[in-house]
Each structure stands twice: as structure tokens, then as C-alpha cells.
Scaffold this active site. Structure first.
Site, PDB file in Angstrom:
ATOM      1  N   SER A 156       1.383  -1.238   0.156  1.00  0.00           N
ATOM      2  CA  SER A 156      -0.018   0.219   0.168  1.00  0.00           C
ATOM      3  C   SER A 156       0.796   0.970   0.177  1.00  0.00           C
ATOM      4  O   SER A 156       1.886   1.056   0.870  1.00  0.00           O
ATOM      5  CB  SER A 156      -0.955  -0.116   1.308  1.00  0.00           C
ATOM      6  OG  SER A 156      -1.596   1.071   0.919  1.00  0.00           O
ATOM      7  N   TYR A 170      -2.273  -0.832  10.375  1.00  0.00           N
ATOM      8  CA  TYR A 170      -2.734  -0.523   9.283  1.00  0.00           C
ATOM      9  C   TYR A 170      -1.855  -1.171   8.266  1.00  0.00           C
ATOM     10  O   TYR A 170      -1.149  -1.481   7.533  1.00  0.00           O
ATOM     11  CB  TYR A 170      -3.773  -0.968   8.575  1.00  0.00           C
ATOM     12  CG  TYR A 170      -3.711  -1.017   7.181  1.00  0.00           C
ATOM     13  CD1 TYR A 170      -4.205  -2.278   6.566  1.00  0.00           C
ATOM     14  CD2 TYR A 170      -3.704  -0.076   5.943  1.00  0.00           C
ATOM     15  CE1 TYR A 170      -4.177  -2.509   5.077  1.00  0.00           C
ATOM     16  CE2 TYR A 170      -3.917   0.391   4.875  1.00  0.00           C
ATOM     17  CZ  TYR A 170      -3.885  -1.254   4.227  1.00  0.00           C
ATOM     18  OH  TYR A 170      -4.619  -1.373   2.690  1.00  0.00           O
TER      19      TYR A 170
HETATM   20  N1  LIG Z   1      -8.420   0.646  -1.761  1.00  0.00           N
HETATM   21  C1  LIG Z   1      -7.403   1.062  -1.437  1.00  0.00           C
HETATM   22  O1  LIG Z   1      -7.487   2.071  -1.706  1.00  0.00           O
HETATM   23  C2  LIG Z   1      -6.138   0.118  -1.268  1.00  0.00           C
HETATM   24  C3  LIG Z   1      -4.694   0.663  -1.143  1.00  0.00           C
HETATM   25  C4  LIG Z   1      -3.946   0.291  -0.637  1.00  0.00           C
HETATM   26  C5  LIG Z   1      -3.632  -1.414  -0.514  1.00  0.00           C
HETATM   27  N2  LIG Z   1      -5.526  -1.808  -0.908  1.00  0.00           N
HETATM   28  C6  LIG Z   1      -4.859  -3.146  -0.292  1.00  0.00           C
HETATM   29  O2  LIG Z   1      -5.657  -4.265  -1.960  1.00  0.00           O
HETATM   30  C7  LIG Z   1      -6.238  -5.150  -1.126  1.00  0.00           C
HETATM   31  C8  LIG Z   1      -7.433  -5.487  -2.093  1.00  0.00           C
HETATM   32  O3  LIG Z   1      -8.515  -4.212  -0.974  1.00  0.00           O
HETATM   33  P1  LIG Z   1     -10.093  -3.868  -1.833  1.00  0.00           P
HETATM   34  O4  LIG Z   1      -9.707  -2.296  -2.011  1.00  0.00           O
HETATM   35  O5  LIG Z   1      -9.974  -4.391  -3.251  1.00  0.00           O
HETATM   36  O6  LIG Z   1     -10.456  -3.668  -0.337  1.00  0.00           O
HETATM   37  P2  LIG Z   1     -11.939  -4.478  -1.057  1.00  0.00           P
HETATM   38  O7  LIG Z   1     -12.810  -4.169  -1.206  1.00  0.00           O
HETATM   39  O8  LIG Z   1     -12.259  -4.619   0.656  1.00  0.00           O
HETATM   40  O9  LIG Z   1     -11.539  -5.712  -0.578  1.00  0.00           O
HETATM   41  C9  LIG Z   1     -10.706  -6.610   0.587  1.00  0.00           C
HETATM   42  C10 LIG Z   1     -10.516  -8.279  -0.547  1.00  0.00           C
HETATM   43  O10 LIG Z   1      -9.848  -8.454   0.745  1.00  0.00           O
HETATM   44  C11 LIG Z   1     -10.371  -9.779   1.798  1.00  0.00           C
HETATM   45  N3  LIG Z   1     -10.478  -9.763   3.318  1.00  0.00           N
HETATM   46  C12 LIG Z   1     -10.941  -8.829   4.072  1.00  0.00           C
HETATM   47  N4  LIG Z   1     -10.990  -9.270   5.186  1.00  0.00           N
HETATM   48  C13 LIG Z   1     -10.542 -10.501   5.188  1.00  0.00           C
HETATM   49  C14 LIG Z   1     -10.922 -11.654   5.788  1.00  0.00           C
HETATM   50  N5  LIG Z   1     -10.677 -11.817   7.386  1.00  0.00           N
HETATM   51  N6  LIG Z   1     -10.609 -13.132   5.902  1.00  0.00           N
HETATM   52  C15 LIG Z   1     -10.461 -13.334   4.598  1.00  0.00           C
HETATM   53  N7  LIG Z   1     -10.309 -11.800   3.122  1.00  0.00           N
HETATM   54  C16 LIG Z   1     -10.465 -10.740   3.855  1.00  0.00           C
HETATM   55  C17 LIG Z   1     -12.411  -9.283   1.092  1.00  0.00           C
HETATM   56  O11 LIG Z   1     -12.994 -10.565   1.477  1.00  0.00           O
HETATM   57  P3  LIG Z   1     -14.665 -10.723   2.436  1.00  0.00           P
HETATM   58  O12 LIG Z   1     -15.719  -9.871   0.871  1.00  0.00           O
HETATM   59  O13 LIG Z   1     -14.714 -11.020   2.724  1.00  0.00           O
HETATM   60  O14 LIG Z   1     -14.703  -8.681   2.290  1.00  0.00           O
HETATM   61  C18 LIG Z   1     -12.378  -8.920  -0.066  1.00  0.00           C
HETATM   62  O15 LIG Z   1     -11.934 -10.414  -0.519  1.00  0.00           O
HETATM   63  C19 LIG Z   1      -5.936  -5.280   0.559  1.00  0.00           C
HETATM   64  O16 LIG Z   1      -5.207  -5.635   0.930  1.00  0.00           O
HETATM   65  C20 LIG Z   1      -6.105  -3.418   0.111  1.00  0.00           C
HETATM   66  O17 LIG Z   1      -5.348  -3.320   1.749  1.00  0.00           O
HETATM   67  C21 LIG Z   1      -5.965  -0.823  -0.983  1.00  0.00           C
END
Ligand SMILES: NC(=O)c1ccc[n+]([C@@H]2O[C@H](COP(=O)([O-])OP(=O)(O)OC[C@H]3O[C@@H](n4cnc5c(N)ncnc54)[C@H](OP(=O)(O)O)[C@@H]3O)[C@@H](O)[C@H]2O)c1
Length: 265
Positions: A156, A170
Site C-alpha cells: 500500500s 495497517y
Molecule cells: N483500496 C485502496 O485504496 C487500497 C490501497 C492500498 C492497498 N490496498 C490493499 O488492496 C487489497 C484489496 O483491497 P480492496 O481495495 O480491493 O478492498 P475490498 O474491496 O474491501 O476487498 C478486500 C478483499 O480482501 C478480503 N478480506 C478482507 N478481510 C478478510 C478476512 N478476514 N478473511 C478473508 N478475506 C478477507 C475481502 O473479503 P470479504 O469480501 O469477505 O471482506 C475482499 O475479498 C487489500 O490488501 C488492501 O489492503 C487497497
């Protein structure tokens, strides 16, 4: 479509965690569109996959997709995911995308206690290390095929800039992922397993719908050189690029920032 050769990953087996929605869903769809067999850990349940990952997939793409679910915030969540994937694998693993993760909640520095620490670190660090360790023999087997194997982790922008208030655990957990990426890259190079990471900036997924106000998001968008927030589809091509030996065979140990210029290293 994503502009990649539709046969780029034909015959390859790919695991993507956290792929029921958001960035992971766009990545898994990208692999399916380019011929891979995808073992998709959707998330804690399969609930979100219907509304995101599965939308618009062809029957041929669905035939190459296996869906798994499991809570990775549980102490042994990573080990259990590793076992579930190994049961589905009938040969080497070519690509592992570690993407599941989230902030869990905004926790003020003064409110950080052992339980909060465990919740954030178990999900974003412990489970990633445990499932990757379980899958390493299969990845090393993939490493013996032409082009080798690849791991792509999800870091991130907050790993470098520290995130915003309430994200100290985080952001630090993602810094672990960036350093672990470089350490694994060095250690696994002799096995022909390349290890890189994608570091998203502010990407409009459910992540920010949960944790950031519209006002904060508008201000962030205005401050980004490309003048907009990112999308999951903006991120997916970087994962495919880093997974393909044809496209990035001489890259390992790198963290690619996908952020519209929000942070420049
Ligand atoms: N969006 C941003 O701006 C951003 C920026 C930097 C990094 N990231 C990283 O990118 C990755 C994807 O994030 P996203 O933005 O696509 O968010 P998202 O739409 O909330 O998706 C997160 C994914 O991770 C899964 N997850 C979360 N908690 C979990 C748990 N306890 N057990 C199993 N699976 C779990 C979720 O499953 P559920 O559907 O069951 O919750 C979902 O499939 C993450 O690692 C996040 O930290 C995101």
C-alpha cells in the site's frame, strides 16, 4: 478486456486471495481473460463474488475458475487456506497473488491494544506468510517450468507515507509486506520464483467506502497529479505484468506504485 494477449497465461494455474470483490476481483478476471486456471479465494464468504468477480464472465472462464472462502483473520486462517488450495491443485502452482487484506478499522494510536494488534497483523501479515509458506513447494515446482513462477503481493502507499490517522497498524503491516517481498525475492531467486508487489494508492473500492468520508476522498482526488482516484481496473494490469515471465522476467524484489502520481519514490 485488458489489452493483454488472451493466451498469455494459458496452461498456467494462478491463486488470487481476496478476489470476490475490489482489486482482487479485477485481477482474477484479468487472469481468466488471459487463459489461466484461477483458484480464487473470494474472501470470508462467497457473498460478494456474485456482485463483482462473477459479473460478465463467460462460461469458458467460469469453467477455469474454482472458488474458495475462509476467514484469514483467524489464527490459523493462512494454514487452512494453504491446505484448501493444495487440495485443488493437481500440479505446480505458477502464480500466487496475495491480495486479501484490509484496515479492519480506524484505530487511534492511543486505543491500540493487544486485541487490535492481533486482528490487523493476523490478517495482513500472519495469514499471508502462512499461506505462502504452505504453497512454496508447489511454487518451487512451478519454478522448474519454463519462465519460472511468480508471487505478487499487495502492499500500500501507506507503507511508505504512513497512511492517515487511525491506520498505524495497517500501514505498518503493509510495510512488512514490502520488506518481506524483497527478502523472499532474494531467497527464492535460485528456485526461479520471482517475488514482487503492487502498492495501490487511493483506489475506489469498498475499502474506502468503509473507511474514508466523501469529503476526504474528494480532497485526495484533487491532490493527485492525475486528478482522480484509482479503480480496481487501474491496478489489475500491474499484477498481470508482474506475473508474466514474458513481460517481467528480469524483475524481482520490486514494489510498483499504482497511484496516479500521489506518491513518487
Ligand atoms: N483500496 C485502496 O485504496 C487500497 C490501497 C492500498 C492497498 N490496498 C490493499 O488492496 C487489497 C484489496 O483491497 P480492496 O481495495 O480491493 O478492498 P475490498 O474491496 O474491501 O476487498 C478486500 C478483499 O480482501 C478480503 N478480506 C478482507 N478481510 C478478510 C478476512 N478476514 N478473511 C478473508 N478475506 C478477507 C475481502 O473479503 P470479504 O469480501 O469477505 O471482506 C475482499 O475479498 C487489500 O490488501 C488492501 O489492503 C487497497
Amino acid at each position: 478486456m485488458n489489452g493483454f494477449d488472451t493466451r498469455l497465461f494459458a496452461g498456467k494455474t494462478v491463486v488470487v486471495t481476496g478476489s470476490g470483490r475490489g482489486i482482487g476481483a479485477a485481477v482474477a478476471r484479468g487472469f481468466l481473460q488471459t487463459g489461466a486456471r484461477v483458484i480464487a479465494h473470494a474472501g470470508r464468504t462467497l457473498d460478494h463474488a456474485e456482485d463483482d468477480l462473477l459479473v460478465g464472465l463467460s462460461e469458458a472462464e467460469k469453467d477455469r475458475l474454482t472458488l474458495l472462502a475462509g476467514d484469514l483473520a483467524e489464527r490459523d486462517g493462512g494454514e487452512r487456506l494453504g491446505s484448501a488450495v493444495l487440495q485443488e491443485l493437481d500440479g505446480p502452482l505458477d502464480v500466487l497473488v496475495n491480495n486479501a487484506g484490509t484496515m479492519v478499522g480506524r484505530i487511534a494510536a492511543g486505543d491500540v491494544d493487544a486485541a487490535a494488534f492481533d486482528r490487523v497483523v493476523d490478517l495482513n501479515v500472519r495469514s499471508v506468510v502462512a499461506s505462502t509458506t504452505a504453497l512454496l513447494p508447489a511454487l518451487k515446482e512451478g519454478g522448474r517450468a519454463e519462465g519460472g513462477a511468480a508471487i505478487v503481493n499487495t502492499s500500500s502507499i501507506s507503507a511508505i507515507v504512513g497512511g492517515s490517522p487511525g491506520s498505524s497498524l495497517y500501514s505498518s503491516s503493509k510495510a512488512f509486506i514490502s520488506t518481506w517481498t524483497r527478502a523472499l525475492a532474494r531467497e527464492l531467486a535460485p528456485d526461479h520464483v520471482r517475488v514482487n508487489a503492487v502498492s495501490p494508492g487511493t483506489i475506489m473500492t469498498d475499502f474506502h467506502r468503509r473507511y474514508s468520508s466523501q469529503e476526504k476522498l474528494d480532497a485526495t482526488a484533487a491532490s493527485i497529479p492525475l486528478k482522480r482516484l484509482g479503480t480496481a481496473e487501474d491496478c489489475a494490469p500491474a499484477y498481470l505484468f508482474l506475473s508474466s515471465a514474458k513481460l517481467s522476467g528480469y524483475l524481482t524484489g520490486q514494489v510498483i506504485e499504482v497511484n496516479g502520481g500521489q506518491f513518487m519514490g
